[in-house]
Design an enzyme around this catalytic site. Structure first.
Site, PDB file in Angstrom:
ATOM      1  N   ASP A  13      59.521 -25.212 -35.524  1.00 45.33           N
ATOM      2  CA  ASP A  13      59.876 -26.012 -34.359  1.00 45.33           C
ATOM      3  C   ASP A  13      58.807 -27.098 -34.218  1.00 45.33           C
ATOM      4  OD1 ASP A  13      61.134 -26.691 -31.832  1.00 45.33           O
ATOM      5  OD2 ASP A  13      59.428 -25.699 -30.879  1.00 45.33           O
ATOM      6  N   ASP A  15      58.065 -29.500 -30.854  1.00 42.41           N
ATOM      7  CA  ASP A  15      57.416 -29.548 -29.536  1.00 42.41           C
ATOM      8  C   ASP A  15      56.973 -28.157 -29.102  1.00 42.41           C
ATOM      9  OD1 ASP A  15      58.556 -32.407 -27.973  1.00 42.41           O
ATOM     10  OD2 ASP A  15      59.482 -31.749 -29.833  1.00 42.41           O
ATOM     11  N   ASP A 174      58.490 -21.519 -30.381  1.00 43.84           N
ATOM     12  CA  ASP A 174      57.795 -21.191 -29.136  1.00 43.84           C
ATOM     13  C   ASP A 174      58.740 -20.759 -28.017  1.00 43.84           C
ATOM     14  OD1 ASP A 174      58.915 -23.775 -28.687  1.00 43.84           O
ATOM     15  OD2 ASP A 174      57.457 -24.127 -27.096  1.00 43.84           O
TER      16      ASP A 174
END
Length: 223
Positions: A13, A15, A174
């Protein structure tokens, strides 16, 4: 003891995992809100809105001060994009250990990809700015396919581009979007503790393990 994965590929991922983009997103969002005559939002509030792509972030920002109309959402989208293009990357920084990890995985000849809900127009310049693009054999963005995470199609497409099966491709993210997408695709998934996680406690999300930092990734890999 960590479960060890015999991975041929590692998917990241963006961000909240590779890059801390929150300050730039907050700046663009507040410039948008100011133009629309709506109250600004602080960084902590924006933290819970990041993860599902720009369109979702815009809708959440507007809904925070009253339900927006379809016309206002469309207008806000254009305003946000204008401002974010200008501020994208100004205060964004890689998280500690990112450069070292990418170099380590490349030296081990592991294939790598970025799988992000962020649009390509914002993603690709960041990868170039931080000299990361050279490491990734695939970059699947929020507008690459008709769907976004948590739909597994993004992970499946990245695996196809890399020539790796999902079960031999480790997803690192996240948020619950990363977990749900990986689980549905049949890929193992690790989550970082320092990310955005849409305001959810990351410990409450189904995953194969938690990382306090990306320097721990090699500890989960065989070979």
């Amino acid at each position: 003891m960590n479960r060890l994965f015999k991975a041929k590929a590692v998917l990241f991922d963006l961000d909240g995992t590779l890059l801390d983009t929150l300050s730039d997103l907050t700046e663009a969002a507040n410039l948008m809100l100011a133009e629309l005559g709506r109250p600004s939002l602080d960084r902590a509030r924006l933290l819970g809105f990041v993860g599902r792509g720009v369109n979702d972030l815009i809708s959440r920002c507007l809904a925070d001060s009253g339900e927006p109309s379809t016309v206002e959402i469309d207008t806000a989208r254009e305003i946000f994009r204008h401002h974010y293009v200008c501020v994208n990357g100004l205060t964004t920084q890689p998280y500690p250990g990112v450069a070292e990890l990418l170099a380590t995985l490349a030296a081990r000849r592991l294939k790598m990809a970025v799988v992000t809900n962020k649009s390509a127009v914002f993603t690709l310049p960041l990868l170039q700015q931080f000299d990361m693009a050279k490491y990734f054999g695939a970059v699947v963005c929020g507008d690459t396919l008709p769907v976004r995470k948590p739909d597994p199609a993004m992970i499946l497409y990245a695996c196809k581009l890399l020539g790796a099966k999902p079960e031999e491709s480790l997803m690192i993210g996240d948020s619950i979007n990363d977990s749900l997408a990986a689980r549905a695709a049949g890929a193992p998934v690790l989550l970082v503790k320092y990310g955005y996680s849409e305001g959810m406690p990351v410990e409450s999300i189904d995953c194969d393990g938690l990382l306090s930092g990306l320097h721990q990734v090699p500890d989960w890999l065989l070979g």
